[in-house]
Design a protein around this motif. Structure first.
Motif, PDB file in Angstrom:
ATOM      1  N   SER A 235      25.082  46.110  56.591  1.00  0.00           N
ATOM      2  CA  SER A 235      25.404  44.824  57.336  1.00  0.00           C
ATOM      3  C   SER A 235      24.174  44.317  57.808  1.00  0.00           C
ATOM      4  O   SER A 235      23.013  44.973  57.494  1.00  0.00           O
ATOM      5  N   ALA A 236      24.108  43.372  58.216  1.00  0.00           N
ATOM      6  CA  ALA A 236      22.756  42.310  58.750  1.00  0.00           C
ATOM      7  C   ALA A 236      22.150  43.127  59.700  1.00  0.00           C
ATOM      8  O   ALA A 236      20.950  43.113  59.840  1.00  0.00           O
ATOM      9  N   GLY A 237      22.942  43.742  60.691  1.00  0.00           N
ATOM     10  CA  GLY A 237      22.363  44.391  62.013  1.00  0.00           C
ATOM     11  C   GLY A 237      21.772  45.820  61.422  1.00  0.00           C
ATOM     12  O   GLY A 237      22.776  46.572  61.136  1.00  0.00           O
ATOM     13  N   LEU A 238      20.518  46.170  61.830  1.00  0.00           N
ATOM     14  CA  LEU A 238      20.138  47.506  61.168  1.00  0.00           C
ATOM     15  C   LEU A 238      20.034  48.377  62.641  1.00  0.00           C
ATOM     16  O   LEU A 238      20.282  48.118  63.576  1.00  0.00           O
ATOM     17  N   LEU A 239      20.606  49.559  62.150  1.00  0.00           N
ATOM     18  CA  LEU A 239      20.503  50.790  63.232  1.00  0.00           C
ATOM     19  C   LEU A 239      19.304  51.001  63.476  1.00  0.00           C
ATOM     20  O   LEU A 239      18.278  50.754  63.038  1.00  0.00           O
ATOM     21  N   ILE A 246      18.934  53.816  54.920  1.00  0.00           N
ATOM     22  CA  ILE A 246      18.859  54.153  53.557  1.00  0.00           C
ATOM     23  C   ILE A 246      20.089  54.906  52.981  1.00  0.00           C
ATOM     24  O   ILE A 246      20.417  54.623  51.741  1.00  0.00           O
ATOM     25  N   ALA A 247      20.471  55.880  53.879  1.00  0.00           N
ATOM     26  CA  ALA A 247      21.786  56.455  53.100  1.00  0.00           C
ATOM     27  C   ALA A 247      22.915  55.523  52.766  1.00  0.00           C
ATOM     28  O   ALA A 247      23.579  55.686  51.811  1.00  0.00           O
ATOM     29  N   GLN A 248      22.996  54.831  53.794  1.00  0.00           N
ATOM     30  CA  GLN A 248      23.934  53.456  53.754  1.00  0.00           C
ATOM     31  C   GLN A 248      23.922  52.713  52.296  1.00  0.00           C
ATOM     32  O   GLN A 248      24.608  52.286  51.688  1.00  0.00           O
ATOM     33  N   ARG A 306      14.394  46.212  52.468  1.00  0.00           N
ATOM     34  CA  ARG A 306      12.790  45.698  53.095  1.00  0.00           C
ATOM     35  C   ARG A 306      12.860  45.681  54.505  1.00  0.00           C
ATOM     36  O   ARG A 306      11.775  46.163  55.024  1.00  0.00           O
ATOM     37  N   ARG A 307      13.882  45.267  55.078  1.00  0.00           N
ATOM     38  CA  ARG A 307      14.133  45.116  56.617  1.00  0.00           C
ATOM     39  C   ARG A 307      13.850  46.916  57.212  1.00  0.00           C
ATOM     40  O   ARG A 307      13.342  47.346  57.968  1.00  0.00           O
ATOM     41  N   CYS A 308      14.613  47.796  56.171  1.00  0.00           N
ATOM     42  CA  CYS A 308      14.506  49.263  56.512  1.00  0.00           C
ATOM     43  C   CYS A 308      13.072  49.708  56.584  1.00  0.00           C
ATOM     44  O   CYS A 308      12.707  50.602  57.286  1.00  0.00           O
ATOM     45  N   SER A 309      12.344  49.259  55.400  1.00  0.00           N
ATOM     46  CA  SER A 309      10.999  49.755  55.390  1.00  0.00           C
ATOM     47  C   SER A 309      10.196  49.397  56.517  1.00  0.00           C
ATOM     48  O   SER A 309       8.936  49.820  56.498  1.00  0.00           O
ATOM     49  N   GLU A 310      10.625  48.382  57.164  1.00  0.00           N
ATOM     50  CA  GLU A 310       9.735  47.989  58.333  1.00  0.00           C
ATOM     51  C   GLU A 310       9.800  49.139  59.628  1.00  0.00           C
ATOM     52  O   GLU A 310       9.070  48.889  60.489  1.00  0.00           O
ATOM     53  N   GLY A 311      10.852  49.991  59.750  1.00  0.00           N
ATOM     54  CA  GLY A 311      11.182  50.761  60.479  1.00  0.00           C
ATOM     55  C   GLY A 311      10.107  52.063  60.345  1.00  0.00           C
ATOM     56  O   GLY A 311       9.284  52.091  59.394  1.00  0.00           O
ATOM     57  N   ARG A 312      10.374  52.898  61.159  1.00  0.00           N
ATOM     58  CA  ARG A 312       9.504  54.236  61.051  1.00  0.00           C
ATOM     59  C   ARG A 312      10.168  54.968  60.258  1.00  0.00           C
ATOM     60  O   ARG A 312      11.156  55.404  60.464  1.00  0.00           O
ATOM     61  N   LEU A 313       9.582  55.395  58.935  1.00  0.00           N
ATOM     62  CA  LEU A 313      10.157  56.163  57.940  1.00  0.00           C
ATOM     63  C   LEU A 313       9.015  57.111  57.361  1.00  0.00           C
ATOM     64  O   LEU A 313       7.828  57.204  57.352  1.00  0.00           O
ATOM     65  N   GLY A 319       9.567  56.416  49.952  1.00  0.00           N
ATOM     66  CA  GLY A 319       9.593  56.417  48.291  1.00  0.00           C
ATOM     67  C   GLY A 319      11.274  55.841  47.913  1.00  0.00           C
ATOM     68  O   GLY A 319      11.238  55.313  46.815  1.00  0.00           O
ATOM     69  N   HIS A 320      12.306  56.564  48.737  1.00  0.00           N
ATOM     70  CA  HIS A 320      13.471  56.344  48.586  1.00  0.00           C
ATOM     71  C   HIS A 320      13.711  54.782  48.400  1.00  0.00           C
ATOM     72  O   HIS A 320      14.604  53.964  47.720  1.00  0.00           O
ATOM     73  N   VAL A 321      12.930  54.161  49.465  1.00  0.00           N
ATOM     74  CA  VAL A 321      13.162  52.666  49.429  1.00  0.00           C
ATOM     75  C   VAL A 321      12.849  51.883  48.389  1.00  0.00           C
ATOM     76  O   VAL A 321      13.448  51.198  47.545  1.00  0.00           O
ATOM     77  N   VAL A 322      11.670  52.314  47.813  1.00  0.00           N
ATOM     78  CA  VAL A 322      11.070  51.653  46.394  1.00  0.00           C
ATOM     79  C   VAL A 322      12.346  52.103  45.140  1.00  0.00           C
ATOM     80  O   VAL A 322      12.187  51.124  44.523  1.00  0.00           O
ATOM     81  N   ALA A 323      12.578  53.254  45.270  1.00  0.00           N
ATOM     82  CA  ALA A 323      13.490  53.826  44.268  1.00  0.00           C
ATOM     83  C   ALA A 323      14.712  52.808  44.347  1.00  0.00           C
ATOM     84  O   ALA A 323      15.210  52.266  43.352  1.00  0.00           O
TER      85      ALA A 323
END
Length: 460
Positions: A235-239, A246-248, A306-313, A319-323
């Motif tokens: 959804s639009a709201g990130l955890l 990323i799992a979602q 892309r919003r996920c990638s802005e968090g602490r990963l 690498g999974h985000v890019v994939a």
């Protein structure tokens, strides 16, 4: 428009909670028996819909009871109406949403409407039940407030006027009595609202299937299996935990791939459909719709990642985000190939070109291999955190089979045209479709390669 509307409400709708005198006229309609119940139910519904707050409605009702304008029965009717008023907010919010959003809002409305119906049938006994519960819990009788205030008005008008005008001294004993009864009314109304919803749930939980059928009947999807554009897992709201996001997204990718897989099946059916039938136009419209949904899903998933990638990963998660971004792009390309093939079939039909049995059988063979390849891809995506090398190898073997079949069909096509087995233009359209199907295989193997490079090496 939504914010403009909210601004207009804040500017032009008076502060009802701070001006309860606006409702004093309702006192004249409080002695019409069951008609008063229906009237005050309607008042509660409209009031809550206008001020968009059932809590504010509750506060206004409490003031009306305190001033002796309405009895506890009618206060309960207003609270009951506020349950319907609260459904206005999700209904308005769903207007610009997809079919799932609209059905959810409609289900909310129906839940409260059906609850309202059974409560109206047993309204007075139900109110008495809540009065009994309130008394049993030691919170007094909420019915006493109305009779006390009206008795005060009849026996001591001067004190009553001072009480209503809020000019009684703070130490006056009547204020202490009123405060106690006011709490009893407040507790009784809360109990009414709570018991209503609890009983409603206990009744309606067994009718969930009926609700689904009613809502789907009221708001049918154009194609039941199509539904509408809807992300299931993100959804639009990130955890706060980006790694969980990323799992979602990985789960959402499986849904995306399954939707595109259905598009391939529709394309295969479309290739066998007579262009002069209604089914032909219907299937083409569905392919157009699927292609549009595919584009939007790819955009939404990519923006989410892309919003996920802005968090602490961790580095692995990055690498999974890019994939996932690459996989989403490849799946969208499969959908593009499907739509492009559909347009080729339309051009073939417009030029009155017919495929003979040889071409149809060969196209079916290619479809069979491509569907098997995409099924393998979906299995990999569904188990992406525990990828098996055997499944990767199987996918690469299927890709080689698709390439070999394409080469065989291309060679056979040249021979068939030279031998006048079918006309040249039919052969051109035929090869265009075969090439698009082969490109689907390329995009599928690209997904497999991305999974192999980003996930296989992490598998224990």
């Amino acid at each position: 428009l939504l914010f403009m509307g909210l601004n207009m409400i804040s500017v032009y709708v008076p502060d009802l909670q701070s001006n309860p005198e606006m409702f004093a006229f309702l006192e004249h309609y409080a002695s019409m028996g069951y008609a008063s119940v229906l009237l005050f139910l309607f008042v509660g519904m409209v009031l809550t819909a206008v001020i968009q707050s059932s809590a504010a409605t509750f506060a206004i009702v409490l003031i009306m009871c305190t001033k002796g304008w309405i009895s506890f029965d009618l206060a309960c009717a207003v609270v009951l109406g506020s349950n319907i008023g609260t459904t206005i907010t999700p209904l308005l919010a769903s207007l610009s949403g997809n079919i799932a959003a609209k059905r959810t809002a409609m289900g909310h409305l129906l839940f409260n409407l059906f609850g309202l119906l059974w409560t109206l049938v047993v309204f007075y006994p139900f109110v008495r039940l809540n009065v009994g519960i309130t008394e049993a819990l030691g919170q007094g009788n909420p019915d006493e407030m109305f009779s006390f205030v009206n008795n005060l008005e009849a026996t001591d008008p001067q004190t009553y006027n001072a009480y209503v005008g809020e000019t009684l001294p703070a130490s006056h004993p009547i204020l202490a009595q009123v405060a106690k009864m006011q709490f009893s009314v407040s507790f009784g109304l809360s109990m009414f609202h709570t018991v209503f919803n609890l009983v409603n749930v206990m009744i309606m939980i067994w009718l969930t299937g009926v609700y689904v059928k009613i809502v789907e009947k009221i708001m049918p999807a154009k194609n039941k299996e199509d539904g509408e554009f809807q992300l299931r897992f993100i959804s639009a709201g990130l955890l706060s935990a980006s790694e969980l996001n990323i799992a979602q997204a990985e789960k959402e990718m499986v849904v995306y791939a399954q939707r595109v897989r259905r598009m391939v099946t529709i394309l295969e059916t479309f290739a066998h459909t007579d262009s002069k039938t209604e089914d032909y136009s219907r299937l083409y419209s569905r392919l157009e719709k699927y292609e549009d949904i595919s584009d939007r899903m790819q955009l939404e998933i990519s923006n989410y990642l892309r919003r996920c990638s802005e968090g602490r990963l961790s580095n692995e998660a990055k690498g999974h985000v890019v994939a996932m971004l690459n996989i989403a792009s490849e799946i969208e390309s499969i959908a593009d190939c499907c739509y492009r093939s559909a347009k080729i079939l339309v051009r073939k039909s417009e030029q009155s070109i017919e495929f003979d049995n040889i071409i149809i059988e060969n196209i079916d063979s290619m479809f069979s291999d491509v569907k098997e390849a995409i099924d393998n891809m979906i299995r990999l995506l569904a188990n992406i955190e525990h990828v098996r090398e055997a499944d990767i190898v199987k996918s690469y073997n299927k890709e080689r089979e698709i390439n070999n079949l394409r080469n065989q069909l291309r060679t056979g096509n040249v021979k068939n045209i030279n031998n006048h087995v079918y006309e040249f233009q039919a052969g051109n359209f035929y090869m265009d479709i075969i090439n698009d199907l082969e490109k689907m295989g390329d995009y599928i193997i690209n997904v497999t390669g991305t999974i192999r490079d980003s996930y296989l090496r992490h598998t224990v």
